[in-house]
Design a protein around this motif. Structure first.
Motif, PDB file in Angstrom:
ATOM      1  N   LEU A  13     -18.497  13.700  14.804  1.00  0.00           N
ATOM      2  CA  LEU A  13     -18.141  12.336  14.414  1.00  0.00           C
ATOM      3  C   LEU A  13     -19.406  11.498  14.411  1.00  0.00           C
ATOM      4  O   LEU A  13     -20.041  11.322  15.452  1.00  0.00           O
ATOM      5  N   VAL A  14     -19.792  10.991  13.245  1.00  0.00           N
ATOM      6  CA  VAL A  14     -21.054  10.260  13.107  1.00  0.00           C
ATOM      7  C   VAL A  14     -20.797   8.925  12.420  1.00  0.00           C
ATOM      8  O   VAL A  14     -20.043   8.850  11.442  1.00  0.00           O
ATOM      9  N   ILE A  15     -21.433   7.889  12.964  1.00  0.00           N
ATOM     10  CA  ILE A  15     -21.445   6.574  12.309  1.00  0.00           C
ATOM     11  C   ILE A  15     -22.897   6.235  12.020  1.00  0.00           C
ATOM     12  O   ILE A  15     -23.719   6.179  12.938  1.00  0.00           O
ATOM     13  N   PHE A  16     -23.218   6.031  10.749  1.00  0.00           N
ATOM     14  CA  PHE A  16     -24.519   5.476  10.395  1.00  0.00           C
ATOM     15  C   PHE A  16     -24.334   3.971  10.455  1.00  0.00           C
ATOM     16  O   PHE A  16     -23.416   3.420   9.849  1.00  0.00           O
ATOM     17  N   PRO A  66     -21.015   0.321   7.966  1.00  0.00           N
ATOM     18  CA  PRO A  66     -20.994   1.611   8.629  1.00  0.00           C
ATOM     19  C   PRO A  66     -20.560   2.707   7.657  1.00  0.00           C
ATOM     20  O   PRO A  66     -19.724   2.476   6.790  1.00  0.00           O
ATOM     21  N   ALA A  67     -21.160   3.866   7.814  1.00  0.00           N
ATOM     22  CA  ALA A  67     -20.767   5.047   7.051  1.00  0.00           C
ATOM     23  C   ALA A  67     -20.256   6.057   8.067  1.00  0.00           C
ATOM     24  O   ALA A  67     -21.006   6.502   8.930  1.00  0.00           O
ATOM     25  N   VAL A  68     -18.978   6.381   7.987  1.00  0.00           N
ATOM     26  CA  VAL A  68     -18.327   7.234   8.981  1.00  0.00           C
ATOM     27  C   VAL A  68     -18.112   8.630   8.405  1.00  0.00           C
ATOM     28  O   VAL A  68     -17.572   8.772   7.300  1.00  0.00           O
ATOM     29  N   ILE A  70     -16.525  12.432   9.536  1.00  0.00           N
ATOM     30  CA  ILE A  70     -15.730  13.187  10.501  1.00  0.00           C
ATOM     31  C   ILE A  70     -15.730  14.644  10.038  1.00  0.00           C
ATOM     32  O   ILE A  70     -15.358  14.931   8.894  1.00  0.00           O
ATOM     33  N   GLY A  71     -16.170  15.523  10.922  1.00  0.00           N
ATOM     34  CA  GLY A  71     -16.232  16.939  10.571  1.00  0.00           C
ATOM     35  C   GLY A  71     -17.130  17.216   9.389  1.00  0.00           C
ATOM     36  O   GLY A  71     -16.856  18.102   8.590  1.00  0.00           O
ATOM     37  N   GLY A  72     -18.212  16.457   9.265  1.00  0.00           N
ATOM     38  CA  GLY A  72     -19.159  16.645   8.179  1.00  0.00           C
ATOM     39  C   GLY A  72     -18.741  16.026   6.857  1.00  0.00           C
ATOM     40  O   GLY A  72     -19.481  16.059   5.886  1.00  0.00           O
ATOM     41  N   LYS A  73     -17.561  15.423   6.808  1.00  0.00           N
ATOM     42  CA  LYS A  73     -17.041  14.844   5.565  1.00  0.00           C
ATOM     43  C   LYS A  73     -17.152  13.323   5.614  1.00  0.00           C
ATOM     44  O   LYS A  73     -16.789  12.696   6.606  1.00  0.00           O
ATOM     45  N   PHE A  74     -17.637  12.736   4.525  1.00  0.00           N
ATOM     46  CA  PHE A  74     -17.729  11.280   4.446  1.00  0.00           C
ATOM     47  C   PHE A  74     -16.333  10.693   4.340  1.00  0.00           C
ATOM     48  O   PHE A  74     -15.576  11.019   3.427  1.00  0.00           O
ATOM     49  N   ILE A  75     -15.983   9.837   5.305  1.00  0.00           N
ATOM     50  CA  ILE A  75     -14.666   9.206   5.348  1.00  0.00           C
ATOM     51  C   ILE A  75     -14.690   7.856   4.647  1.00  0.00           C
ATOM     52  O   ILE A  75     -13.783   7.500   3.924  1.00  0.00           O
ATOM     53  N   GLY A  76     -15.738   7.097   4.897  1.00  0.00           N
ATOM     54  CA  GLY A  76     -15.842   5.790   4.273  1.00  0.00           C
ATOM     55  C   GLY A  76     -16.457   4.780   5.211  1.00  0.00           C
ATOM     56  O   GLY A  76     -17.053   5.121   6.228  1.00  0.00           O
ATOM     57  N   SER A  77     -16.245   3.530   4.853  1.00  0.00           N
ATOM     58  CA  SER A  77     -16.770   2.418   5.631  1.00  0.00           C
ATOM     59  C   SER A  77     -15.613   1.747   6.371  1.00  0.00           C
ATOM     60  O   SER A  77     -14.560   2.353   6.568  1.00  0.00           O
ATOM     61  N   THR A  78     -15.792   0.533   6.745  1.00  0.00           N
ATOM     62  CA  THR A  78     -14.807  -0.194   7.553  1.00  0.00           C
ATOM     63  C   THR A  78     -13.418  -0.188   6.916  1.00  0.00           C
ATOM     64  O   THR A  78     -12.431   0.136   7.575  1.00  0.00           O
TER      65      THR A  78
END
Length: 102
Positions: A13-16, A66-68, A70-78
């Protein structure tokens, strides 16, 4: 960009984020309240931050943070994260990364 791919594959889980971004903070707090500990990468403190920001936009981020992921897949922003949460679809995505309250 290689750095984005590496960080998102090494961390579930990563947030840029940017340290001054209130929406980044809000998304981070939401995820923590859902019992996950995201890896937060502050692009404004990274020497490669401008390149990361450009790469995120090329990947489809309308706003770079923010760029979220999850599991290496881009989910989106806020908006996407909040929409997933309100529809009940976010928690199942986070399940593998949740910690117990014990």
């Amino acid at each position: 960009m290689d750095k984005i791919m590496r960080l998102t594959s090494e961390n579930g889980l990563v947030i840029f984020s940017k340290s001054s971004c209130c929406l980044c903070y809000a998304v981070n707090i939401l995820l923590q309240e859902l019992l996950v500990s995201p890896y937060v990468h502050e692009i404004d403190t990274d020497p490669e931050g401008k390149d990361i920001e450009k790469a995120l936009i090329r990947m489809g981020c309308r706003v770079p943070v923010p760029a979220v992921f999850i599991g290496g897949k881009f989910i989106g922003s806020t908006n996407e994260v909040m929409s997933l949460h309100l529809s009940g679809s976010l928690i199942p995505l986070l399940k593998p990364y949740q910690t117990s309250m014990n």
